[in-house]
Design a protein around this motif. Structure first.
Motif, PDB file in Angstrom:
ATOM      1  N   UNK A  16     -16.695 -42.567 -27.355  1.00 40.30           N
ATOM      2  CA  UNK A  16     -18.059 -42.662 -26.730  1.00 40.30           C
ATOM      3  C   UNK A  16     -18.679 -43.110 -24.932  1.00 40.30           C
ATOM      4  N   UNK A  17     -17.643 -43.697 -24.590  1.00 37.07           N
ATOM      5  CA  UNK A  17     -17.240 -43.210 -22.984  1.00 37.07           C
ATOM      6  C   UNK A  17     -17.095 -42.080 -22.658  1.00 37.07           C
ATOM      7  N   UNK A  18     -16.567 -40.944 -24.051  1.00 35.99           N
ATOM      8  CA  UNK A  18     -15.894 -39.584 -23.069  1.00 35.99           C
ATOM      9  C   UNK A  18     -16.703 -38.555 -23.282  1.00 35.99           C
ATOM     10  N   UNK A  19     -17.957 -38.725 -24.653  1.00 32.89           N
ATOM     11  CA  UNK A  19     -19.107 -38.505 -25.585  1.00 32.89           C
ATOM     12  C   UNK A  19     -20.092 -38.323 -23.955  1.00 32.89           C
ATOM     13  N   UNK A  21     -19.536 -38.049 -20.837  1.00 31.71           N
ATOM     14  CA  UNK A  21     -19.635 -36.926 -20.080  1.00 31.71           C
ATOM     15  C   UNK A  21     -19.005 -35.677 -20.249  1.00 31.71           C
ATOM     16  N   UNK A  22     -19.466 -35.751 -21.815  1.00 31.87           N
ATOM     17  CA  UNK A  22     -19.099 -34.766 -22.113  1.00 31.87           C
ATOM     18  C   UNK A  22     -20.015 -34.008 -23.388  1.00 31.87           C
ATOM     19  N   UNK A  23     -20.247 -33.005 -22.983  1.00 29.74           N
ATOM     20  CA  UNK A  23     -21.308 -32.073 -24.234  1.00 29.74           C
ATOM     21  C   UNK A  23     -21.188 -30.777 -24.473  1.00 29.74           C
ATOM     22  N   UNK A  24     -21.315 -30.479 -25.404  1.00 30.98           N
ATOM     23  CA  UNK A  24     -20.873 -28.479 -25.346  1.00 30.98           C
ATOM     24  C   UNK A  24     -22.364 -27.849 -25.479  1.00 30.98           C
ATOM     25  N   UNK A  25     -23.205 -26.437 -25.320  1.00 32.13           N
ATOM     26  CA  UNK A  25     -23.806 -26.562 -24.835  1.00 32.13           C
ATOM     27  C   UNK A  25     -23.936 -24.706 -25.902  1.00 32.13           C
ATOM     28  N   UNK A  26     -25.270 -23.950 -25.970  1.00 33.24           N
ATOM     29  CA  UNK A  26     -24.577 -22.918 -26.261  1.00 33.24           C
ATOM     30  C   UNK A  26     -23.941 -21.652 -25.988  1.00 33.24           C
ATOM     31  N   UNK A  27     -23.373 -21.672 -24.395  1.00 29.06           N
ATOM     32  CA  UNK A  27     -22.779 -20.489 -23.976  1.00 29.06           C
ATOM     33  C   UNK A  27     -21.516 -21.614 -23.812  1.00 29.06           C
ATOM     34  N   UNK A  43     -12.846 -28.611 -34.541  1.00 28.99           N
ATOM     35  CA  UNK A  43     -14.359 -28.382 -34.699  1.00 28.99           C
ATOM     36  C   UNK A  43     -14.865 -27.971 -33.695  1.00 28.99           C
ATOM     37  N   UNK A  44     -15.977 -26.557 -33.668  1.00 28.28           N
ATOM     38  CA  UNK A  44     -16.296 -26.685 -32.373  1.00 28.28           C
ATOM     39  C   UNK A  44     -17.530 -26.310 -32.389  1.00 28.28           C
ATOM     40  N   UNK A  45     -18.385 -27.565 -31.411  1.00 27.40           N
ATOM     41  CA  UNK A  45     -19.677 -28.214 -31.680  1.00 27.40           C
ATOM     42  C   UNK A  45     -20.409 -27.068 -30.815  1.00 27.40           C
ATOM     43  N   UNK A  46     -21.980 -27.100 -31.265  1.00 29.62           N
ATOM     44  CA  UNK A  46     -23.226 -27.108 -30.084  1.00 29.62           C
ATOM     45  C   UNK A  46     -24.260 -28.035 -30.247  1.00 29.62           C
ATOM     46  N   UNK A  47     -24.091 -28.737 -29.451  1.00 31.69           N
ATOM     47  CA  UNK A  47     -24.330 -30.513 -29.140  1.00 31.69           C
ATOM     48  C   UNK A  47     -25.436 -29.774 -29.044  1.00 31.69           C
ATOM     49  N   UNK A  48     -26.481 -28.941 -27.806  1.00 31.26           N
ATOM     50  CA  UNK A  48     -28.465 -28.414 -27.910  1.00 31.26           C
ATOM     51  C   UNK A  48     -28.158 -28.402 -29.218  1.00 31.26           C
ATOM     52  N   UNK A  49     -27.796 -27.650 -30.095  1.00 28.09           N
ATOM     53  CA  UNK A  49     -28.378 -27.562 -31.746  1.00 28.09           C
ATOM     54  C   UNK A  49     -27.974 -27.972 -32.878  1.00 28.09           C
ATOM     55  N   UNK A  50     -27.013 -29.032 -32.856  1.00 27.29           N
ATOM     56  CA  UNK A  50     -26.526 -30.004 -33.622  1.00 27.29           C
ATOM     57  C   UNK A  50     -26.283 -29.331 -34.454  1.00 27.29           C
ATOM     58  N   UNK A  51     -25.255 -28.047 -34.388  1.00 27.84           N
ATOM     59  CA  UNK A  51     -24.371 -27.697 -35.511  1.00 27.84           C
ATOM     60  C   UNK A  51     -23.005 -27.284 -35.025  1.00 27.84           C
ATOM     61  N   UNK A  95     -15.564 -26.478 -23.564  1.00 28.25           N
ATOM     62  CA  UNK A  95     -14.778 -28.089 -22.727  1.00 28.25           C
ATOM     63  C   UNK A  95     -14.303 -28.885 -24.574  1.00 28.25           C
ATOM     64  N   UNK A  96     -13.300 -28.755 -24.333  1.00 27.56           N
ATOM     65  CA  UNK A  96     -12.263 -29.906 -24.753  1.00 27.56           C
ATOM     66  C   UNK A  96     -12.557 -30.659 -24.691  1.00 27.56           C
TER      67      UNK A  96
END
Length: 121
Positions: A16-19, A21-27, A43-51, A95-96
């Motif tokens: 939770x502490x890491x998340x 600071x880190x989030x994935x975008x479409x690009x 997993x490679x995750x797009x956090x903006x689309x939640x997929x 983003x790792x």
């Protein structure tokens, strides 16, 4: 109330502490890693689309463990395979997210394999 292992609870807090600071975008999606005693999952995750865009693990049907030695070598191969799938999907930068684990051993081997496969992070 059920008892929870202290290691599991501490890892969840780190995640939770890491998340925050880190989030994935479409690009630039997030490469998330989970490690169990037997397998390693990426997993490679797009956090903006939640997929989840791409997933690979040592238990996946495309993963062939023959000729691969210990768990670190298996993790490196998973990193190479997920990088190959990402390149074919048009993803080059990620983003790792180490998932609350130390950047050492299998986690480091997976990230090294992904870098060798062509992912940039």
């Amino acid at each position: 109330m059920a008892k929870t292992n202290a290691k599991v609870t501490a890892r969840k807090k780190r995640v939770q502490r890491i998340r925050v600071k880190i989030s994935g975008t479409s690009d630039r999606p997030r490469l998330s890693v989970f490690r169990s005693n037997k397998h390693i999952y990426a997993q490679i995750i797009d956090d903006t689309q939640h997929k989840t865009l791409i997933a690979m693990s040592t238990g996946h049907k495309e993963f062939d463990a023959e000729g691969v030695g210990d768990k670190c070598e298996q993790a490196k191969k998973v990193g190479l395979l997920i990088a190959e799938k990402a390149k074919s999907a048009g993803i080059e930068k990620v983003v790792f997210d180490r998932g609350g684990y130390l950047y050492h051993g299998r986690i480091k081997a997976l990230s090294d394999g992904a870098r060798e496969g062509g992912l940039v992070f």
